[in-house]
Write an enzyme that holds these catalytic residues in place. Sequence first.
Site, mmCIF file in Angstrom:
data_model
loop_
_atom_site.group_PDB
_atom_site.id
_atom_site.type_symbol
_atom_site.label_atom_id
_atom_site.label_comp_id
_atom_site.label_asym_id
_atom_site.label_seq_id
_atom_site.Cartn_x
_atom_site.Cartn_y
_atom_site.Cartn_z
ATOM 1 N N SER A 123 35.295 39.185 31.216
ATOM 2 C CA SER A 123 35.267 40.588 30.808
ATOM 3 C C SER A 123 35.633 40.731 29.341
ATOM 4 C CB SER A 123 36.274 41.380 31.654
ATOM 5 O OG SER A 123 36.476 42.678 31.108
ATOM 6 N N TYR A 147 45.056 42.638 34.598
ATOM 7 C CA TYR A 147 43.666 42.321 34.977
ATOM 8 C C TYR A 147 43.014 41.480 33.875
ATOM 9 C CZ TYR A 147 38.658 42.737 35.003
ATOM 10 O OH TYR A 147 37.326 42.429 34.914
ATOM 11 N N LYS A 151 41.641 37.275 33.622
ATOM 12 C CA LYS A 151 40.366 36.765 33.122
ATOM 13 C C LYS A 151 40.610 35.766 31.982
ATOM 14 C CE LYS A 151 37.598 39.147 35.785
ATOM 15 N NZ LYS A 151 36.776 38.495 36.820
ATOM 16 N N ARG A 229 31.932 52.848 23.713
ATOM 17 C CA ARG A 229 31.798 51.607 24.463
ATOM 18 C C ARG A 229 30.356 51.098 24.422
ATOM 19 N NH1 ARG A 229 36.375 52.426 24.264
ATOM 20 N NH2 ARG A 229 38.038 52.252 25.839
ATOM 21 N N ARG A 290 43.929 57.846 27.900
ATOM 22 C CA ARG A 290 44.424 57.046 29.044
ATOM 23 C C ARG A 290 45.207 55.871 28.456
ATOM 24 N NH1 ARG A 290 39.791 54.914 33.018
ATOM 25 N NH2 ARG A 290 39.085 53.958 31.069
ATOM 26 N N PRO A 291 46.464 55.658 28.934
ATOM 27 C CA PRO A 291 47.243 54.552 28.375
ATOM 28 C C PRO A 291 46.462 53.229 28.474
ATOM 29 C CG PRO A 291 48.612 55.870 29.840
ATOM 30 C CD PRO A 291 47.202 56.397 29.977
HETATM 31 C C1 WQD Z 1 34.670 54.149 29.400
HETATM 32 C C2 WQD Z 1 35.026 55.280 28.427
HETATM 33 C C3 WQD Z 1 37.259 56.071 28.684
HETATM 34 C C4 WQD Z 1 36.705 57.665 32.731
HETATM 35 C C5 WQD Z 1 36.640 49.279 32.181
HETATM 36 C C6 WQD Z 1 37.553 48.151 32.424
HETATM 37 C C7 WQD Z 1 36.932 46.869 31.953
HETATM 38 C C8 WQD Z 1 35.563 46.706 32.537
HETATM 39 C C9 WQD Z 1 34.693 47.944 32.321
HETATM 40 C C10 WQD Z 1 35.841 45.117 34.300
HETATM 41 C C11 WQD Z 1 36.420 55.138 27.835
HETATM 42 C C12 WQD Z 1 36.255 57.162 29.057
HETATM 43 C C13 WQD Z 1 36.505 57.055 31.504
HETATM 44 C C14 WQD Z 1 36.917 59.065 32.777
HETATM 45 C C15 WQD Z 1 36.701 59.182 30.401
HETATM 46 N N1 WQD Z 1 35.676 46.401 33.921
HETATM 47 N N2 WQD Z 1 36.507 57.799 30.367
HETATM 48 N N3 WQD Z 1 36.899 59.781 31.606
HETATM 49 O O1 WQD Z 1 37.826 51.430 30.273
HETATM 50 O O2 WQD Z 1 35.842 50.752 28.802
HETATM 51 O O3 WQD Z 1 36.408 49.400 30.802
HETATM 52 O O4 WQD Z 1 35.408 49.058 32.832
HETATM 53 O O5 WQD Z 1 35.771 44.131 33.624
HETATM 54 O O6 WQD Z 1 37.794 45.849 32.387
HETATM 55 O O7 WQD Z 1 38.702 48.383 31.631
HETATM 56 O O8 WQD Z 1 35.438 51.653 31.096
HETATM 57 O O9 WQD Z 1 34.256 53.450 32.276
HETATM 58 O O10 WQD Z 1 36.796 53.322 32.478
HETATM 59 O O11 WQD Z 1 35.760 54.051 30.325
HETATM 60 O O12 WQD Z 1 36.702 59.843 29.356
HETATM 61 O O13 WQD Z 1 37.096 59.689 33.878
HETATM 62 O O14 WQD Z 1 35.012 56.509 29.151
HETATM 63 O O15 WQD Z 1 38.358 56.618 27.948
HETATM 64 O O16 WQD Z 1 36.374 55.630 26.491
HETATM 65 P P1 WQD Z 1 36.456 50.863 30.150
HETATM 66 P P2 WQD Z 1 35.571 53.149 31.645
#
Ligand code: WQD
Length: 347
Positions: A123, A147, A151, A229, A290-291
Site C-alpha cells: 500500500s 496498518y 505492510k 489522492r 481526519r487524524p
Molecule cells: C480519500 C480522501 C479523505 C472519506 C485509504 C487507506 C489506504 C488505502 C486506500 C489500503 C481523503 C477524504 C474520505 C470521507 C472524505 N487502503 N474523505 N470523507 O485515506 O487516501 O487511503 O484507502 O491500503 O491505506 O488509508 O482513502 O478513501 O479514506 O480518503 O473527505 O467520508 O477522501 O480525507 O482526502 P485514503 P479514503
Amino acid sequence: MLLITGGAGYIGNHACIELLNTGYELVVIDNFSNSKVEALTRVQEITGKKFKVYNASLLNSDILEKVFSENHIDGVMHFAGLKSVGESVKLPLDYYHNNITGTISLCMTMQKYGVKKLVFSSSATVYGVPEWVPIQEDFPLRATNPYGRTKQMTEEILADLCQSDEDWSIAALRYFNPIGSHPSGRIGEDPNGIPNNLIPYITQVAIGRIDELKVLGHDYPTQDGTGVRDYIHIEDLAKGHVKAIEKVISTNGFHTYNLGTGRGYSVLEIVNVFEKISGKKIKYSLIDRRPGDIAVCYADPSKANRELNWVAEKGIEEMCSDAWRWQLNNPNGYEEVSEPMAMGINS
Ligand code: WQD
C-alpha cells in the site's frame, strides 16, 4: 495454478477475473471476515470458470498444508489482510498478528512446498507523509499507523527472504486509491458498516443510504483545500497484478512497484465528477481533518510502466460511473445468498 489469498475481497476478486480471463487456474483461500462468498459466485458467473475455495484464515496452518498438498501451486497472489487504518490504531495486535503472522505462515508453507513466486498486496501508506509528490518507490518508508506498518514490515520480511534464497521472486505492489468496479456492475466494493473510504461513502449518499458526505478537512494546502489522492480504476489495478505475476515468474529477487495513475484529484473534484456522471446531487458538509490523513498523495508510476509494461488506462469519469453502476445494481451490496459450503468449499 495460482493460490489467491483473500480472493473474495474487493481487490482480490477483481484480480481473480483478470487472471482467469488470462488463462490461469486458481485456488482461493479466504476466511470471509470482510467479504462474502457471493462475490466469488459472481466471479465464476462472469468468467464461466470454476475454482476451488478454502474457507480459512492463513493462521490455520492445517488448512494451508491441505491447500498445498491437494493442489499443484506454482505461485501465490497474497491479498488476505486487515486493511482499515482507523481500526488498526484501536486493534494493533489483531493487525500485526493477522497481517504479519499470517504472511509468515503462508511463506513457511510455500517454502516447504518449494513455491517461491509471490505477488504481495502492499500500500502507498508505507510512504507516510511524503517529502514531495509524485512519490517514487525509493522514497523513505515511514508508515504512520499500525496498518501501514504491517505492510512496511512485511515488505522488509519479504526482502530478507529474497536475500536469503535467490530462488525467491517477489513483487510488492503499492496501491494508491483503488476505486470503481467491473463494468458488469456485478462485483464491487462492499464495506462492512459505514464506509471509511470516499467512493463507497459517496455512492451510499447517492443511493440514499447515508444522508450527506462529510468532507474531512478543507484547509489543506491544495487548490480547493480538500485532500488530493491518486485514484486508480480497480480494473487497471487488477491488470497490473497479471503483469506482476508474469514478471515474478520470469525473474528473481524482491521488487516494489507503485500502482497509480500519476494524477491526483481533490475530494471536491471527485464530488463534481460523480454528480456529473450520476445526475445525483451529493449533499456534503465541510468538517475537520481526519487524524492521520495527509494533504496530497499521488504516484510516479513510471517504474511499473517500464518494468511491468503496464499503464493505468481508465479515466476518473469511468471510475466513478463504474462505481455508481455497482451501487445502483446492488443498493445493499452483496446480500449473502450463497452459504460458504455452496462453493464446493473445503474447510
Ligand atoms: C480519500 C480522501 C479523505 C472519506 C485509504 C487507506 C489506504 C488505502 C486506500 C489500503 C481523503 C477524504 C474520505 C470521507 C472524505 N487502503 N474523505 N470523507 O485515506 O487516501 O487511503 O484507502 O491500503 O491505506 O488509508 O482513502 O478513501 O479514506 O480518503 O473527505 O467520508 O477522501 O480525507 O482526502 P485514503 P479514503
